[in-house]
Scaffold this active site. Structure first.
Site, short mmCIF file in Angstrom:
data_model
loop_
_atom_site.label_atom_id
_atom_site.label_comp_id
_atom_site.label_asym_id
_atom_site.label_seq_id
_atom_site.Cartn_x
_atom_site.Cartn_y
_atom_site.Cartn_z
N GLY A 13 0.83 -1.21 0.00
CA GLY A 13 0.00 0.00 0.00
C GLY A 13 0.86 1.25 0.00
CB VAL A 25 16.98 6.07 -0.33
CG1 VAL A 25 17.85 4.98 -0.96
CG2 VAL A 25 16.24 5.53 0.89
NE ARG A 74 -1.21 -5.06 -1.31
CZ ARG A 74 -1.83 -3.89 -1.10
NH1 ARG A 74 -2.60 -3.36 -2.02
NH2 ARG A 74 -1.68 -3.26 0.05
CG ASP A 105 2.23 -6.21 8.03
OD1 ASP A 105 1.72 -5.70 7.02
OD2 ASP A 105 1.61 -6.97 8.80
CB THR A 127 1.88 1.40 6.23
OG1 THR A 127 0.48 1.22 6.52
CG2 THR A 127 2.66 1.14 7.50
CG ASP A 129 -2.76 0.60 7.63
OD1 ASP A 129 -3.57 1.47 7.28
OD2 ASP A 129 -2.54 -0.42 6.97
CG ASP A 131 0.00 -1.84 10.40
OD1 ASP A 131 1.00 -1.24 9.94
OD2 ASP A 131 -0.68 -2.62 9.71
N GLY A 172 -6.90 1.71 8.45
CA GLY A 172 -6.00 1.26 9.52
C GLY A 172 -5.89 -0.26 9.61
NE ARG A 173 -3.04 -3.55 6.53
CZ ARG A 173 -1.99 -4.20 6.04
NH1 ARG A 173 -2.16 -5.09 5.09
NH2 ARG A 173 -0.79 -3.97 6.48
CD GLU A 189 -19.18 14.73 19.69
OE1 GLU A 189 -18.98 14.29 18.53
OE2 GLU A 189 -18.99 15.91 20.01
NE ARG A 254 -3.63 2.87 1.67
CZ ARG A 254 -3.77 1.84 0.87
NH1 ARG A 254 -3.54 1.96 -0.44
NH2 ARG A 254 -4.12 0.68 1.33
P1 ADP Z 1 2.12 -3.98 2.75
O1 ADP Z 1 3.60 -3.97 2.61
O2 ADP Z 1 1.52 -2.64 2.54
O3 ADP Z 1 1.67 -4.66 4.03
P2 ADP Z 1 1.27 -6.36 1.19
O4 ADP Z 1 0.87 -7.13 2.39
O5 ADP Z 1 0.38 -6.36 0.02
O6 ADP Z 1 1.52 -4.82 1.52
O7 ADP Z 1 2.70 -6.90 0.73
C1 ADP Z 1 3.36 -6.38 -0.40
C2 ADP Z 1 4.06 -7.48 -1.17
O8 ADP Z 1 5.06 -8.08 -0.34
C3 ADP Z 1 3.17 -8.63 -1.61
O9 ADP Z 1 2.49 -8.37 -2.80
C4 ADP Z 1 4.18 -9.74 -1.79
O10 ADP Z 1 4.83 -9.66 -3.04
C5 ADP Z 1 5.21 -9.45 -0.68
N1 ADP Z 1 4.94 -10.31 0.48
C6 ADP Z 1 3.96 -10.16 1.42
N2 ADP Z 1 4.00 -11.15 2.33
C7 ADP Z 1 5.00 -11.98 1.95
C8 ADP Z 1 5.53 -13.21 2.46
N3 ADP Z 1 5.03 -13.79 3.57
N4 ADP Z 1 6.56 -13.77 1.79
C9 ADP Z 1 7.07 -13.21 0.69
N5 ADP Z 1 6.62 -12.07 0.16
C10 ADP Z 1 5.60 -11.44 0.77
#
Ligand code: ADP
Length: 321
Positions: A13, A25, A74, A105, A127, A129, A131, A172-173, A189, A254
């Site tokens: 995201g 960077v 993704r 994450d 992110t 969120d 989180d 925020g998931r 409130e 976002r």
């Molecule tokens: P965010 O980073 O915002 O939490 P996602 O959960 O969609 O977003 O993760 C982004 C990308 O990271 C995924 O599309 C995937 O390619 C990779 N990814 C997520 N979880 C795993 C995992 N357990 N192992 C390997 N790659 C992962």
């Protein structure tokens, strides 16, 4: 000696401030004599070699822009061992000795898997969120809560004119931080978060008590992780007869130009990530912890749950009586 080459990508995201992190960077890398490669579309672009060398000018005029100039994606393929091996091969082909991953994450889980295959990786938390454990704030969170606070103000105007209640559902998931911080700052409130849950009678009581004191509006801020906004509105109407509307803020949270806070945070975290790569560190996440820039073991970060601030929640409840 050959110049060290590093890469940077944004994944998962998007969040406001990712551009400021990319800029930090690239500029810190070049300042330290590194070659910096920009990878487009997250892990998907890495697998497919969508890679370009970044110059100082590549990141000019982006600190104030929302979204991510490297784009994000993704990647299903990266979830597989073969996909990650392909990504590693591409890193070798491009001579990329280290990689900075700006994301949430899920992106960090991917980064850790890549590290297990031998890549040098550093995570930067981006992110809305908020989180992620071991960082008080993630890049984009501050901008998102400011967007929500702005929306609360606007919704309050119309809600007051009609003497209604309004449930505002925020992102925020599974984290209630956007709801908590924006709710506190916006004077909602009722603040409803998944970490605590809610009692609809308590929400109704607050609306009735507010009315009895002459309040013209009632704002209920609801985290998406709790859900059920429309059912809640119906229940409130049935129980106390107050017309209750629902606003789902959605993706507006976002976007937008990052706040000064997010720009500064992103700049500091991006720069620290480069320093870690220069020092040969891997599988670390940079964060702001107790107001200091620090770094943590990525596996530890992913195993830990971000602490919810009971103190802030209690304060918000006291101040919104
Ligand atoms: P965010 O980073 O915002 O939490 P996602 O959960 O969609 O977003 O993760 C982004 C990308 O990271 C995924 O599309 C995937 O390619 C990779 N990814 C997520 N979880 C795993 C995992 N357990 N192992 C390997 N790659 C992962």
């Amino acid at each position: 000696m050959k110049k060290k080459t590093i890469g940077v990508l944004t994944s998962g995201g998007d969040s406001p401030g990712m551009n400021a992190a990319i800029r930090a960077v690239v500029r810190t890398g070049i300042f330290n004599g590194l070659t910096v490669l920009g990878v487009k579309k997250g892990y998907e672009g890495l697998i497919h070699g969508e890679i370009e060398e970044m110059q100082l000018s590549s990141v000019a005029d982006i600190i104030h822009r929302g979204g991510t100039m490297l784009q994000t994606a993704r990647s299903k393929e990266f979830m597989t061992e073969e996909g990650r091996q392909k990504a590693l091969n591409i890193m070798e082909v491009f001579g990329m000795q280290g990689l900075i991953i700006i994301g949430g994450d899920g992106s960090f889980r991917g980064a850790l898997e890549l590290a297990k295959l031998g890549a040098q990786v550093i995570g930067v938390p981006g992110t809305i969120d908020n989180d992620i454990a071991f960082t008080d704030y993630t890049i984009g969170f501050d901008t998102a809560i400011n967007t929500v606070v702005d929306a609360i103000g606007k919704i309050r105007d119309t809600t007051s004119s009609h003497n209604r209640a309004n449930i505002i559902e925020v992102m925020g998931r599974n984290s209630g931080d956007i709801s908590l911080y924006a709710g506190l700052a916006g004077g909602a409130e009722s603040i409803i978060v998944p970490e605590v849950g809610y009692d609809v009678d308590d929400v109704c009581k607050r609306i009735v008590q507010g009315r009895n004191r002459g309040k013209l509006h009632s704002i209920i801020i609801l985290a998406e992780g709790v859900g059920g906004a429309f059912e809640m509105a119906k229940t409130i109407e049935e129980k106390i007869g107050v017309e209750t509307r629902v606003t789902i803020l959605g993706h507006v949270q976002r976007g937008g130009s990052p706040t000064a806070f997010d720009r500064v945070l992103a700049s500091r975290l991006g720069a620290r990530a480069v320093e870690l790569l220069i020092n040969g560190r891997t599988a670390r996440m940079v964060g702001i912890y107790k107001n200091e820039i620090a770094d943590f073991d990525l596996e530890e970060v992913l195993k830990s749950r971000k602490e919810f601030s009971e103190e802030l929640y209690t304060l918000a409840r006291i101040l919104s009586i």
